[in-house]
Design an enzyme around this catalytic site. Structure first.
Site, short mmCIF file in Angstrom:
data_model
loop_
_atom_site.label_atom_id
_atom_site.label_comp_id
_atom_site.label_asym_id
_atom_site.label_seq_id
_atom_site.Cartn_x
_atom_site.Cartn_y
_atom_site.Cartn_z
N GLY A 28 -1.64 4.17 3.03
CA GLY A 28 -1.49 2.77 2.62
C GLY A 28 -1.39 1.87 3.83
N LEU A 29 -1.41 0.59 3.56
CA LEU A 29 -1.34 -0.41 4.62
C LEU A 29 -0.04 -0.31 5.41
CD1 LEU A 29 -2.52 -3.54 2.56
CD2 LEU A 29 -3.83 -2.40 4.39
N SER A 30 -0.04 -0.86 6.60
CA SER A 30 1.20 -0.98 7.37
C SER A 30 2.19 -1.81 6.55
CB SER A 30 0.90 -1.67 8.71
OG SER A 30 2.09 -1.89 9.42
N GLY A 31 3.39 -1.32 6.40
CA GLY A 31 4.40 -2.05 5.63
C GLY A 31 4.34 -1.80 4.14
N SER A 32 3.45 -0.91 3.71
CA SER A 32 3.35 -0.64 2.26
C SER A 32 4.53 0.20 1.77
CB SER A 32 2.02 0.05 1.92
OG SER A 32 1.90 1.27 2.63
N GLY A 33 5.09 1.01 2.68
CA GLY A 33 6.26 1.83 2.28
C GLY A 33 6.09 3.32 2.52
N LYS A 34 5.14 3.70 3.34
CA LYS A 34 4.88 5.13 3.58
C LYS A 34 6.09 5.83 4.22
CE LYS A 34 1.41 4.22 6.34
NZ LYS A 34 1.53 2.75 6.34
N SER A 35 6.65 5.22 5.26
CA SER A 35 7.80 5.84 5.95
C SER A 35 9.01 5.89 5.02
CB SER A 35 8.19 5.04 7.20
OG SER A 35 7.13 5.04 8.11
N SER A 67 -4.10 6.20 7.57
CA SER A 67 -5.31 6.96 7.21
C SER A 67 -6.26 6.08 6.38
CB SER A 67 -4.95 8.26 6.49
OG SER A 67 -3.89 8.14 5.58
N1 LIG Z 1 -4.25 -1.89 15.24
C1 LIG Z 1 -3.33 -1.31 14.47
N2 LIG Z 1 -3.61 -1.08 13.17
C2 LIG Z 1 -2.68 -0.49 12.39
N3 LIG Z 1 -1.46 -0.08 12.80
C3 LIG Z 1 -1.14 -0.29 14.10
C4 LIG Z 1 -2.06 -0.91 14.99
N4 LIG Z 1 -1.47 -0.99 16.21
C5 LIG Z 1 -0.26 -0.44 16.11
N5 LIG Z 1 -0.03 -0.01 14.84
C6 LIG Z 1 1.17 0.73 14.44
O1 LIG Z 1 0.75 2.08 14.32
C7 LIG Z 1 1.07 2.60 13.04
C8 LIG Z 1 -0.16 3.23 12.38
O2 LIG Z 1 -0.48 4.45 12.98
P1 LIG Z 1 -1.26 5.55 12.16
O3 LIG Z 1 -1.35 6.74 13.03
O4 LIG Z 1 -0.62 5.71 10.83
O5 LIG Z 1 -2.70 4.87 11.97
S1 LIG Z 1 -4.06 5.53 11.49
O6 LIG Z 1 -3.75 6.40 10.34
O7 LIG Z 1 -4.63 6.32 12.59
O8 LIG Z 1 -4.95 4.42 11.12
C9 LIG Z 1 1.52 1.45 12.18
O9 LIG Z 1 2.65 1.96 11.52
P2 LIG Z 1 3.01 1.66 9.98
O10 LIG Z 1 3.41 0.21 9.96
O11 LIG Z 1 4.16 2.57 9.70
O12 LIG Z 1 1.83 1.95 9.10
C10 LIG Z 1 1.83 0.33 13.15
O13 LIG Z 1 3.21 0.30 13.41
N1 LIG Z 2 9.26 0.65 -3.75
C1 LIG Z 2 9.31 0.64 -2.41
N2 LIG Z 2 8.92 1.71 -1.69
C2 LIG Z 2 8.94 1.71 -0.35
N3 LIG Z 2 9.35 0.66 0.41
C3 LIG Z 2 9.75 -0.46 -0.25
C4 LIG Z 2 9.74 -0.51 -1.66
N4 LIG Z 2 10.18 -1.72 -2.03
C5 LIG Z 2 10.46 -2.39 -0.90
N5 LIG Z 2 10.21 -1.63 0.18
C6 LIG Z 2 10.43 -2.05 1.59
O1 LIG Z 2 9.14 -2.17 2.22
C7 LIG Z 2 9.23 -1.82 3.59
C8 LIG Z 2 8.23 -0.71 3.89
O2 LIG Z 2 8.24 -0.41 5.26
P1 LIG Z 2 7.78 1.01 5.81
O3 LIG Z 2 8.34 2.10 4.98
O4 LIG Z 2 8.07 1.01 7.28
O5 LIG Z 2 6.19 0.93 5.56
P2 LIG Z 2 5.02 1.73 6.29
O6 LIG Z 2 5.57 3.04 6.77
O7 LIG Z 2 3.97 1.90 5.24
O8 LIG Z 2 4.56 0.86 7.43
C9 LIG Z 2 10.67 -1.37 3.85
O9 LIG Z 2 11.39 -2.46 4.38
C10 LIG Z 2 11.18 -1.04 2.44
O10 LIG Z 2 12.57 -1.21 2.29
#
Ligand SMILES: Nc1ncnc2c1ncn2[C@@H]1O[C@H](COP(=O)(O)OS(=O)(=O)O)[C@@H](OP(=O)(O)O)[C@H]1O
Ligand SMILES: Nc1ncnc2c1ncn2[C@@H]1O[C@H](COP(=O)(O)OP(=O)(O)O)[C@@H](O)[C@H]1O
Length: 201
Positions: free
Chosen positions: A33-40, A107
């Site tokens: 999923g997108l960055s910030g979607s909630g994967k971690s 991914s």
């Molecule tokens: N250009 C760019 N695009 C997307 N994300 C970026 C980028 N630069 C740094 N980051 C940070 O790196 C995290 C994503 O790394 P990933 O290894 O999951 O990416 S990928 O699957 O290879 O596309 C991603 O983490 P998440 O926010 O947890 O998704 C970001 O914190």
């Molecule tokens: N249903 C939910 N599942 C996961 N995260 C959620 C949900 N609702 C709200 N959130 C919030 O969304 C944010 C997701 O961040 P994070 O887990 O770091 O995303 P990612 O790893 O995809 O970048 C967190 O602040 C989390 O508390």
């Protein structure tokens, strides 16, 4: 140069023996999923739930893996492809060791995810689409990266200047913009129960 003259060695202790002793199957929960979607958040919450049940688990998180195993990789399409290929291999090893692997990587490319799926035995790869509208992820902006990307400070940022290809055949979709964390976790745990990966919850 690729290695030659290498011969696969069979382990004395089999995966089946490990799974039997662990009392659960070893699978890969592939969060995408997108960055910030909630994967971690979700992979860690699901792991905590499984850990409580006595399961052997491990979370592989994009941010962390990029500090070590994949520190040579950036965010070009080819680097992301290699990143996902490596994680797929690591997750497969984790499964062979009897561990439930939970991977939290954007991914973004369907072909890369499918490649991992196709290198694993049938049923091992459970794709979890962590669905969340870009606007919502941007509103959360957990790490302040969207703001930077919009300002042109991060090139090829997923969702802004680099594509995200939504899964078309995910085993599970959780919508984190609409559903609270606890409910998302239960949805995933119930799937594992239904598929007899675990036998109690
Ligand atoms: N250009 C760019 N695009 C997307 N994300 C970026 C980028 N630069 C740094 N980051 C940070 O790196 C995290 C994503 O790394 P990933 O290894 O999951 O990416 S990928 O699957 O290879 O596309 C991603 O983490 P998440 O926010 O947890 O998704 C970001 O914190
Ligand atoms: N249903 C939910 N599942 C996961 N995260 C959620 C949900 N609702 C709200 N959130 C919030 O969304 C944010 C997701 O961040 P994070 O887990 O770091 O995303 P990612 O790893 O995809 O970048 C967190 O602040 C989390 O508390």
């Amino acid at each position: 140069m690729a290695s030659t003259n290498v011969v696969w060695q069979n382990a004395t202790i089999t995966r089946e023996q490990r799974e039997q002793r662990n009392g659960h199957r070893a699978v890969t929960l592939w969060f995408t999923g997108l960055s910030g979607s909630g994967k971690s958040t979700l992979s860690n919450a699901v792991e905590a739930r499984l850990f409580e049940l006595g399961c052997n688990t491990f979370v592989f998180d994009g941010d962390n893996i990029r500090h070590g195993l994949c520190k040579d990789l950036g965010f070009s399409d080819t680097d992301r492809t290699e990143n996902i290929r490596r994680i797929g291999e690591v997750a497969k090893l984790a499964n062979q060791s009897g561990v439930i692997a939970l991977t939290a990587f954007i991914s973004p490319f369907r072909a890369d995810r499918d490649l991992v799926r196709n290198t694993m035995p049938e049923g091992d790869f459970i794709e979890v689409y962590v669905k969340c509208a870009l606007e919502k992820c941007e509103e959360r902006d957990v790490k302040g990266l969207y703001k930077k990307a919009r300002a042109g400070l991060i090139p090829a940022f997923t969702g802004i200047s680099s594509p995200y290809e939504e899964p078309t055949h995910a085993e599970l979709t959780v919508d984190t913009g609409e559903t609270d964390i606890h409910t998302c976790v239960e949805q995933i745990v119930n799937y594992l129960l239904a598929k007899q990966v675990i036998s109690k919850a």
